[in-house]
Design an enzyme around this catalytic site. Structure first.
Site, PDB file in Angstrom:
ATOM      1  CD  GLN A   1      -3.628  -4.557   6.635  1.00  0.00           C
ATOM      2  OE1 GLN A   1      -3.740  -3.636   6.044  1.00  0.00           O
ATOM      3  NE2 GLN A   1      -3.857  -5.683   6.236  1.00  0.00           N
TER       4      GLN A   1
ATOM      5  CE  LYS B   1      -3.824  -2.458   2.288  1.00  0.00           C
ATOM      6  NZ  LYS B   1      -4.565  -2.854   3.491  1.00  0.00           N
TER       7      LYS B   1
ATOM      8  CG  ASP C   1      -9.349  -0.372   5.115  1.00  0.00           C
ATOM      9  OD1 ASP C   1      -9.170  -0.684   4.101  1.00  0.00           O
ATOM     10  OD2 ASP C   1      -8.871  -0.668   6.043  1.00  0.00           O
TER      11      ASP C   1
HETATM   12  N1  GUN Z   1      -6.709  -7.193   6.523  1.00  0.00           N
HETATM   13  C1  GUN Z   1      -6.945  -7.716   5.282  1.00  0.00           C
HETATM   14  N2  GUN Z   1      -7.421  -6.922   4.289  1.00  0.00           N
HETATM   15  C2  GUN Z   1      -7.736  -5.716   4.833  1.00  0.00           C
HETATM   16  C3  GUN Z   1      -7.908  -4.565   4.513  1.00  0.00           C
HETATM   17  O1  GUN Z   1      -8.572  -4.358   3.255  1.00  0.00           O
HETATM   18  N3  GUN Z   1      -7.936  -3.505   5.175  1.00  0.00           N
HETATM   19  C4  GUN Z   1      -7.483  -3.574   6.532  1.00  0.00           C
HETATM   20  N4  GUN Z   1      -7.419  -2.443   7.243  1.00  0.00           N
HETATM   21  N5  GUN Z   1      -7.109  -4.768   6.761  1.00  0.00           N
HETATM   22  C5  GUN Z   1      -7.110  -5.852   6.141  1.00  0.00           C
END
Ligand code: GUN
Length: 293
Positions: free
Chosen positions: A96, A52, A119
């Site tokens: 995350q 990211k 998100d």
């Molecule tokens: N863990 C797995 N996929 C995601 C996501 O798209 N966002 C976040 N914050 N955590 C994750």
């Protein structure tokens, strides 16, 4: 059979985003800024967050990574969320998941300002999406919808079967496919661990979205000829012939199923890369205050 090439498409979208960023900055606007909070040392989470941050740099966003030990208290993490909510330079941020067991994920998700929730996990955004108001859409379903749109796959009136009812993928993609919009207007069947006749339901599907986390679960006998297959699974399996001794496979047995389909997403290189561009698009929307004004 045509591949739905997420690697290529995500690069095209990133080029568009980079051009937008240049334009914003040339017009004296604020550089888009995404922050990510990473707690602990879960290897998959580290890879996701690193990707990211890399994607942000590529398109010209500012990015901030806040890393903390798994021993951080819930209160300390809540303070970080509060500070990011207040920080005017940060357009959007993510925490995350998964978080360590002593931290309540729901409590943390609820603490994120919905205006910065790129998100799309906060109930405000989930609710707005559900009733068709502008909302940040969660990255994976948003990425799938973009793939359908860019490859001009019309799902209106089609039977879509979704395997898996997670909050992050199965439930939101079911809503998005069925809502009155384009792409959308599909008839959706959402299957889960209590579904009785999963093979029969899969065989009916014009579009099959698989998000269960079970390697090669979908086999050739479960797929209608000419179906569109969206494989969201990312599973690492042992493979003595691979250099690392392991390789990534989806929830679909690609070699067996691919010849039967009209379109299919590969793993890796299908849905995965699209999730990152979705997050970038949400951050751009946050920067432009498109959703909440
Ligand atoms: N863990 C797995 N996929 C995601 C996501 O798209 N966002 C976040 N914050 N955590 C994750």
């Amino acid at each position: 059979m045509e591949l739905l090439d997420g690697k290529w498409l995500s690069q095209e979208i990133k080029k568009d985003i980079a051009a937008e960023v240049k334009k914003i900055i040339a017009q004296g606007g604020k550089q888009p800024h995404l922050a990510a909070v990473l707690v602990g040392d879960d290897p998959a989470s580290q890879v996701y967050v690193r990707n990211k941050v890399k994607a942000c740099e590529l398109v010209g966003f500012k990015s901030t990574l806040i890393r903390r030990e798994a021993t951080i208290s819930e209160q300390e993490l809540m303070q970080i969320v509060h500070d990011l909510n207040q920080d005017d330079d940060v357009d959007g941020f993510i925490v995350q998941l998964p978080l360590p067991k002593h931290i309540d994920e729901i409590k943390v998700t609820l603490a994120i300002d919905p205006k910065k929730d790129v998100d799309g996990f906060h109930p405000m955004n989930v609710g707005r999406m559900t009733i068709g108001l502008p909302a940040y859409l969660p990255a994976t379903p948003f990425g799938i919808m973009q793939m359908l749109e860019r490859y001009k796959i019309d799902v209106a009136g089609k039977e879509c079967v979704v395997l898996g009812r997670s909050n992050i993928v199965g439930t939101p993609i079911s809503l998005l496919l069925s809502r009155k919009a384009n792409p959308g207007n599909a008839t959706v069947i959402l299957c889960h661990s209590m579904t009785q006749n999963i093979k029969d339901l899969c065989r009916r599907a014009d579009v099959l979205v698989v998000a269960m986390g079970r390697p090669k679960f979908v086999t050739e006998d479960m797929v209608k000829a000419g179906a569109v297959i969206i494989d969201v699974g990312i599973n690492r399996i042992d493979d003595p012939t691979a250099a690392k001794g392991t390789r990534l496979v989806g929830d679909v047995d690609f070699e067996m199923v691919a010849p039967k389909c009209s379109y299919i997403t590969p793993v890796p290189g299908g849905v995965g890369p699209m999730t990152i561009t979705s997050l970038l698009m949400n951050t751009l929307r946050a920067n432009r205050k498109e959703i909440y004004g």
